[in-house]
Design a protein around this motif. Sequence first.
Motif, PDB file in Angstrom:
ATOM      1  N   ALA A  26      -8.405   4.000   8.574  1.00  0.00           N
ATOM      2  CA  ALA A  26      -9.711   4.626   8.344  1.00  0.00           C
ATOM      3  C   ALA A  26      -9.623   6.138   8.517  1.00  0.00           C
ATOM      4  O   ALA A  26     -10.252   6.902   7.774  1.00  0.00           O
ATOM      5  CB  ALA A  26     -10.754   4.035   9.292  1.00  0.00           C
ATOM      6  N   ALA A  27      -8.834   6.582   9.506  1.00  0.00           N
ATOM      7  CA  ALA A  27      -8.653   8.023   9.711  1.00  0.00           C
ATOM      8  C   ALA A  27      -7.970   8.667   8.501  1.00  0.00           C
ATOM      9  O   ALA A  27      -8.343   9.769   8.082  1.00  0.00           O
ATOM     10  CB  ALA A  27      -7.832   8.265  10.981  1.00  0.00           C
ATOM     11  N   GLU A  28      -6.982   7.990   7.938  1.00  0.00           N
ATOM     12  CA  GLU A  28      -6.313   8.515   6.736  1.00  0.00           C
ATOM     13  C   GLU A  28      -7.270   8.580   5.557  1.00  0.00           C
ATOM     14  O   GLU A  28      -7.294   9.568   4.811  1.00  0.00           O
ATOM     15  CB  GLU A  28      -5.115   7.632   6.375  1.00  0.00           C
ATOM     16  N   GLY A  39       0.830  -1.195   0.000  1.00  0.00           N
ATOM     17  CA  GLY A  39       0.000   0.000   0.000  1.00  0.00           C
ATOM     18  C   GLY A  39       0.860   1.239   0.000  1.00  0.00           C
ATOM     19  O   GLY A  39       2.097   1.180  -0.041  1.00  0.00           O
ATOM     20  N   ASN A  40       0.214   2.393   0.069  1.00  0.00           N
ATOM     21  CA  ASN A  40       0.937   3.660   0.073  1.00  0.00           C
ATOM     22  C   ASN A  40       0.509   4.548   1.234  1.00  0.00           C
ATOM     23  O   ASN A  40       0.540   5.766   1.139  1.00  0.00           O
ATOM     24  CB  ASN A  40       0.731   4.389  -1.258  1.00  0.00           C
ATOM     25  N   MET A  41       0.113   3.909   2.354  1.00  0.00           N
ATOM     26  CA  MET A  41      -0.399   4.650   3.496  1.00  0.00           C
ATOM     27  C   MET A  41       0.486   4.411   4.720  1.00  0.00           C
ATOM     28  O   MET A  41       1.236   3.428   4.789  1.00  0.00           O
ATOM     29  CB  MET A  41      -1.849   4.250   3.770  1.00  0.00           C
ATOM     30  N   VAL A  42       0.365   5.303   5.701  1.00  0.00           N
ATOM     31  CA  VAL A  42       1.209   5.255   6.896  1.00  0.00           C
ATOM     32  C   VAL A  42       0.635   4.305   7.943  1.00  0.00           C
ATOM     33  O   VAL A  42       1.368   3.580   8.614  1.00  0.00           O
ATOM     34  CB  VAL A  42       1.370   6.668   7.496  1.00  0.00           C
ATOM     35  N   GLY A  43      -0.688   4.300   8.106  1.00  0.00           N
ATOM     36  CA  GLY A  43      -1.329   3.494   9.140  1.00  0.00           C
ATOM     37  C   GLY A  43      -1.062   2.013   8.997  1.00  0.00           C
ATOM     38  O   GLY A  43      -0.814   1.511   7.894  1.00  0.00           O
ATOM     39  N   GLU A  44      -1.168   1.297  10.137  1.00  0.00           N
ATOM     40  CA  GLU A  44      -0.913  -0.143  10.139  1.00  0.00           C
ATOM     41  C   GLU A  44      -2.063  -0.946  10.727  1.00  0.00           C
ATOM     42  O   GLU A  44      -1.968  -2.166  10.826  1.00  0.00           O
ATOM     43  CB  GLU A  44       0.365  -0.437  10.933  1.00  0.00           C
TER      44      GLU A  44
END
Length: 375
Positions: free
Chosen positions: A40-42, A29-34
């Motif tokens: 969901a916040a992102e 993916g390309n998101m920070v959350g894990e």
Amino acid sequence: MIGKQVKGRGFRGLLNYLFDKEGAQLIGGNMVGENPRELAAEFRFLKALNPRVERVVYHASLSVPAREKLDNEKWIAIAQDYLNGMGFNDNQYVIVRHVDRSHDHIHIVASRIKLTGECVHDGWDYRRSEQLIRQLERDYQLEAAHSSWEKDRRSPTTGEWRQRQRTGEDSVREKLQNYIDEAATDCPTMPQLINRLKNEGIDVRVGYTHTGNHGISYQLDGIAISGTHLGREYTFPGLQKYKGVNYCSGHDRAIQRGSDRLPADVEEVQLKRTRIVAQIVSNYLHHIGENEHQSKQYTAGWDEDELVLVRNSDSRQLMRAIYKDNSWQAVERGRLTEADIQFFQRWQQLLIEAQETEQLQRERKQEQRGFQLEP
């Protein structure tokens, strides 16, 4: 390779379902959350760039036959090529791998909102997905795998593709196919299947063909379609062969009675079911003090002020409701079945029994404390 895609409203319930599967692994993916809460916040942050888009969630699953296994690197490459081919070249996304079934598969969750604020165009997306998957099979030397949907279920016509592109809605034929698929999941008898469809507002008629065999037709929204025109698995013999619907000559009288029944008013039925389930689920979430809950079969939770219920087996949204003017109201037309109602009514009874047990335990503790305080 087989691909499925669904568009929805809320990220959190879907992410909870995907991450809670045993052995689930975030592989790309390309998101920070894990975790679901962070991701969901992102996703919600970017959603604010284009609040007019209601179905902001894009969920795709890709799977290969059981005898074929891919490593994470190849799955990531395939997922990225699939997203680019579907127009998601500037969007947030994550890739989750599951090992809970015999066939190797991944889930892709992406925002339909690009970083520029534009929404990914979804015209002809089912046809584009099928063509893209065939190309990926060639590019990655995968075994060609066609779903039962492609083999036994008639594909949408050009006119139906254009209707979906214009309105975002499935055609009557596709709706009928979906309703019948759901009603036949537990291999019912033919009379049970007919009555279930009648309860969903579908007029089912069983008669005899010119060859003397049983024939079946379905009517929804004033449009009647024969089983043959839905696909061979929706004919009278096809329901038995492909979907496991049980039939014997002793069922003929019950089949005739079911055919003669008037179909239910589907809007009225779904509103009634939504009110029943929404009240039960809301009470349960309040009882456990949580905003969401996942059981083996369902995931329920709040999406801002709307209560959402999703079936875990296929990630299908069954209900989206809001409490307004002292009653529960459906935000979207629900997909709750009689089996769902029975499940949640049993769940409500268990909740009542649990509350009564807790109350009895509290009263006993109070009596014990009172006894100990006596001189």
